[in-house]
Design a protein around this motif. Sequence first.
Motif, PDB file in Angstrom:
ATOM      1  N   ASP A  26      47.259  40.195  37.693  1.00 16.88           N
ATOM      2  CA  ASP A  26      46.602  38.989  38.194  1.00 16.88           C
ATOM      3  C   ASP A  26      45.129  38.923  37.832  1.00 16.88           C
ATOM      4  O   ASP A  26      44.608  37.862  37.509  1.00 16.88           O
ATOM      5  CB  ASP A  26      46.782  38.862  39.709  1.00 16.88           C
ATOM      6  CG  ASP A  26      46.346  40.109  40.443  1.00 16.88           C
ATOM      7  OD1 ASP A  26      45.998  41.095  39.760  1.00 16.88           O
ATOM      8  OD2 ASP A  26      46.354  40.098  41.681  1.00 16.88           O
ATOM      9  N   LYS A  66      51.281  43.934  44.688  1.00 17.58           N
ATOM     10  CA  LYS A  66      51.290  42.524  45.068  1.00 17.58           C
ATOM     11  C   LYS A  66      52.578  41.863  44.606  1.00 17.58           C
ATOM     12  O   LYS A  66      53.199  41.106  45.336  1.00 17.58           O
ATOM     13  CB  LYS A  66      50.089  41.821  44.452  1.00 17.58           C
ATOM     14  CG  LYS A  66      49.070  41.432  45.503  1.00 17.58           C
ATOM     15  CD  LYS A  66      48.019  40.556  44.900  1.00 17.58           C
ATOM     16  CE  LYS A  66      46.750  41.350  44.703  1.00 17.58           C
ATOM     17  NZ  LYS A  66      45.696  40.528  44.090  1.00 17.58           N
ATOM     18  N   LEU A  85      45.690  41.324  51.389  1.00 19.89           N
ATOM     19  CA  LEU A  85      44.770  41.084  50.306  1.00 19.89           C
ATOM     20  C   LEU A  85      44.411  39.616  50.160  1.00 19.89           C
ATOM     21  O   LEU A  85      43.273  39.247  49.941  1.00 19.89           O
ATOM     22  CB  LEU A  85      45.346  41.619  49.004  1.00 19.89           C
ATOM     23  CG  LEU A  85      44.263  42.386  48.271  1.00 19.89           C
ATOM     24  CD1 LEU A  85      44.482  43.851  48.432  1.00 19.89           C
ATOM     25  CD2 LEU A  85      44.185  41.959  46.862  1.00 19.89           C
ATOM     26  N   MET A  91      42.713  50.516  49.639  1.00 19.09           N
ATOM     27  CA  MET A  91      43.573  50.707  48.464  1.00 19.09           C
ATOM     28  C   MET A  91      43.925  52.169  48.275  1.00 19.09           C
ATOM     29  O   MET A  91      45.072  52.509  48.003  1.00 19.09           O
ATOM     30  CB  MET A  91      42.856  50.208  47.216  1.00 19.09           C
ATOM     31  CG  MET A  91      42.953  48.737  47.028  1.00 19.09           C
ATOM     32  SD  MET A  91      42.129  48.335  45.499  1.00 19.09           S
ATOM     33  CE  MET A  91      41.963  46.595  45.684  1.00 19.09           C
ATOM     34  N   ASN A 118      37.644  47.429  50.999  1.00 20.20           N
ATOM     35  CA  ASN A 118      38.875  47.266  50.233  1.00 20.20           C
ATOM     36  C   ASN A 118      39.248  48.537  49.497  1.00 20.20           C
ATOM     37  O   ASN A 118      40.413  48.890  49.395  1.00 20.20           O
ATOM     38  CB  ASN A 118      38.700  46.158  49.197  1.00 20.20           C
ATOM     39  CG  ASN A 118      39.178  44.845  49.736  1.00 20.20           C
ATOM     40  OD1 ASN A 118      39.757  44.801  50.810  1.00 20.20           O
ATOM     41  ND2 ASN A 118      38.934  43.790  49.003  1.00 20.20           N
ATOM     42  N   ILE A 134      40.817  37.498  50.368  1.00 19.75           N
ATOM     43  CA  ILE A 134      40.251  36.612  49.368  1.00 19.75           C
ATOM     44  C   ILE A 134      39.915  35.267  49.987  1.00 19.75           C
ATOM     45  O   ILE A 134      38.870  34.688  49.741  1.00 19.75           O
ATOM     46  CB  ILE A 134      41.225  36.441  48.191  1.00 19.75           C
ATOM     47  CG1 ILE A 134      41.302  37.756  47.430  1.00 19.75           C
ATOM     48  CG2 ILE A 134      40.765  35.338  47.269  1.00 19.75           C
ATOM     49  CD1 ILE A 134      42.274  37.757  46.314  1.00 19.75           C
ATOM     50  N   CYS A 175      37.759  45.158  43.914  1.00 17.22           N
ATOM     51  CA  CYS A 175      37.512  46.493  43.371  1.00 17.22           C
ATOM     52  C   CYS A 175      37.856  46.655  41.903  1.00 17.22           C
ATOM     53  O   CYS A 175      38.141  47.768  41.460  1.00 17.22           O
ATOM     54  CB  CYS A 175      38.262  47.560  44.152  1.00 17.22           C
ATOM     55  SG  CYS A 175      37.864  47.584  45.868  1.00 17.22           S
ATOM     56  N   PRO A 234      47.911  45.314  41.636  1.00 17.36           N
ATOM     57  CA  PRO A 234      48.648  44.100  41.236  1.00 17.36           C
ATOM     58  C   PRO A 234      50.166  44.278  41.340  1.00 17.36           C
ATOM     59  O   PRO A 234      50.860  43.342  41.760  1.00 17.36           O
ATOM     60  CB  PRO A 234      48.222  43.901  39.784  1.00 17.36           C
ATOM     61  CG  PRO A 234      46.948  44.597  39.650  1.00 17.36           C
ATOM     62  CD  PRO A 234      46.985  45.732  40.595  1.00 17.36           C
TER      63      PRO A 234
END
Lengths: 597, 354
Positions: free
Chosen positions: B252, A563, A573, A535, A531, A577, B287, A560
């Motif tokens: 979040d 997102k 993402l 990123m 990840n 999860i 992360c 975030p």
Amino acid sequence: MGKKRNKVVVLSSSDDDERHRHRHRSLSSTRPPSTRSKFSSSTVPRPNANPSRSKKPRLSDSTSFLFKDDTSDWDEIKVFCEDFDDTPIGFKVSDGSGESNQKELWVDKYKPHSLEELAVHKKKIEEVKLWFEERLGSSKDENTSKVIVITGQAGVGKSATVHAIACHFGARLCEWNTPTPIIWQEHLHNSSAGLRYMSKLDEFEYFVERVRKYGLIPPTENMESKESIILLIDDLPVTNGKLAFERLRNSLYLLVRSVQIPTAILVTNYGEADSGDHTTQYLEELQSSLENAGACKVAFNPITHNSTKKILSRICRLEQCKVSVDQIDLIAKASGGDIRHAIASLQFFCVKPSLAHPISSPNRPIMDKGFPLDFGRDETLSLFHALGKFLHNKRETENVLESVGDEFSVQERLARLPLKMDAPEKILCQAHGQARPIVDFLNENVLDFLSEEAIDDAWTVASYLGDVDLLLGTFRGMLARRNEAENVLQSAAASVAVRGVLFGNHHPMPSRWHVIRRPKLWQVEQLSLSNKKEMIKRRYDTCSGMSSSNFSVIATEYTPVFKWLGRGTHESLDSRIDMMSLDDQESVVSEDEIEDW
Amino acid sequence: MLWVDKYRPKTLDHALVHEDVAQNLKKLVTEQDCPHLLFYGPSGSGKKTLIMALIRQMFGASAEKVKVENRTWKVDAGSRTIDLELTTLSSTNHVELNPSDAGFQDRYIVQEIIKEMAKNRPIDTKGRKGYKVLVLNEVDKLSREAQNSLRRTMEKYSAYCRLILCCNSSSKVSEAIRSRCLNVRINAPSEEQIVKVLEFIGKKEGLHIPSGFAARLAEKSNRSLRRAILSFETCRVQQYPFTSNQTIPPMDWEEYISEIASDIMKEQSPKRLYQVRLKIYELLVNCIPPEIILKRLLYELLRKLDAELKHEVCHWAAYYEHRMRLGQKAIFHIEAFVAKFMSIYKSFLIATFG
């Protein structure tokens, strides 16, 4: 065993050679010669071309085998050798009929010759016998497979069973003998003489090919037309690497499909403890492919404690040596179901006191105390077994040693009942546990074993595991240079972890069925690494390489926002999860489930 | 492109906050040779913006042509060679990287890249030998060994390159390095400054900002300009035209942590501890740095806690945070903190309510 040229030839000094030459025949033949025939290629020297040369290694090897564990007692060994030389008895070829001579290995001497003598479980023998009966009786129906695969760990009597059954049916047993290895000098000599080198695998393939096409043609001199034949493949060629393994598998597969003679293939399973290398995997694959081809598989279990004891005491009776029941019990236990090992140990044990009476007498009390005998095997435990012991935390119900040391009375809240197991360090040793994985496993699973209310215990355990993490983290990056320190740290850390868990779990759950999970931490670490890369890449993509930022900022602030903004990052993402929370990995992981030990 | 990147001032003259620092820096590089620099200050205060503008000031527009590379270095470390992989940003005149990403092998990276830069020195148009600029981020996360080797290479190769170091807290940078650099402290912008920047962006984007909304954003941002701009843009996507009492979406992961905190307050048992662990794993997979998780968790727990316990809980949080930095696997220590908290809180509940 006889193939290796062992270094311990020192035992027999040069002037012994004459006498050795006389005796070689008694020690040599391990099996009744009539039941064997050679299928080795012409490059192999015939064993009886020059007996004194080809047999000697075997002799020296057999003595060295007996004394392998006991190199310190040189005197004794010498005594043993002299004794060997002092008793000149002329021997016939030993066919194992029970001639009393001390020089033969008992393993060979008491080799079972009838089905009743076998130590293998009756049902297994019956199964194999029935199978052979069918194949030998009616060779008409072509559909049934002609191959039986017998598996089991070393020394459980696989070969012995086949031999005994062949005897029982009066069948001729034809055996694939692995050709002797060629050493480099020989190879040089051969190649200068124009002989091409053939690998053992080549030879095996060639052999299989021949058997498939033409069957076995028995040697003509003592041919009886009605004699039935059993083919035995005891020694599969060693394969190294995938390619060689594929070849072996293919040739075996073809053999299973098309061979016409009843064939037994013996596969030795290695213990779980050695599963680090690939051979075990290969062997398992091989077995399954053989089964797919239609071979019948029979798995032999380790010989039970009782039958081992029975056999040992029978030998003792026949040899008229005095070994106490306890000692037999100990030997049987130490052998771990390996009857060959047990008999060899017994012989060693019996030989020692009688030969060097004055020297070995101080040894006796140690043995009587039930000290681990010096010929025992190392006991091993599987990792899961060990973890189960630690997690279940079995303790005595009351403190037996209560009023022994009053001066060291421990506070009430720190006192624990004595453990119902060996010292944790010993168990760790037996399980060959590395500190890191053990800690991860304990951390993953320990909470299941704490009782509902015991959050204080959970904290104690967690803090001990934290300590371990510190210990393991101390020298990171400098491992190469400080191996010593590293080893000490590793064992200390493992010990702290295990004892911490045992101590901390003050109120264990009443024992019930638990499944040991694989540490999820490993999965988490991998995922987070991948990840992270993603990123960083995304961040660089969006800002078109204008600036780099701290990674933590990327993770906590940019991601975030991405997102929220839904810039194509959303799906990837979330799906990740989801994957995490599916827990699909978890159930696959541990078939080694742990019941109540 | 995000607004954060779009409205980032490109030159020192365009700086909206820290104008005085920008002017000083400009004078520094135009008038004389530039010393090594160490920028420090809280996150989101504009350190990187200043550094980039400074480099542009030094080398002109060519400094903006950067390429992102995933490079591998082969480092000879005594008996074995180590392969190190790192992402770098480089133009003809500067290289930027995060050495701390290399973990405990960071010391090799610093030495290796500086040596390499020294080997191929650029020559400027007038034939003078120039120098390259090396930007190192997160210097405070470098190990002590790496900082030592950085100090040595700084002295040895100072003729060939200039270092610009960037970190949040100068206290974690060794004294030796600090004294060899010109230290530049970048304060967090005040709320008024943030409001000014937000209004500037709003004007450029042609947005109407109701009174008080920008102030709320600034207040929520905890004086981090980046955060303010990011949430500004998020609000724009969520709801436009703005209303002054519009909700500002939280991050979040912060929500997730406050969820964890309320889980912890509700029940204290090994089973719940296990559930908490799973949730923390999820954060780690995404992360979120463990230090930030622990800090945020403490913050959320303290908000709900009786004043009597705050002292003790803070003590244990600090204790486990320290151990986390010493150790390797953060989850062990976070979990130990959670367990300790549960244990304290449970005994407190029993003592108070019986």
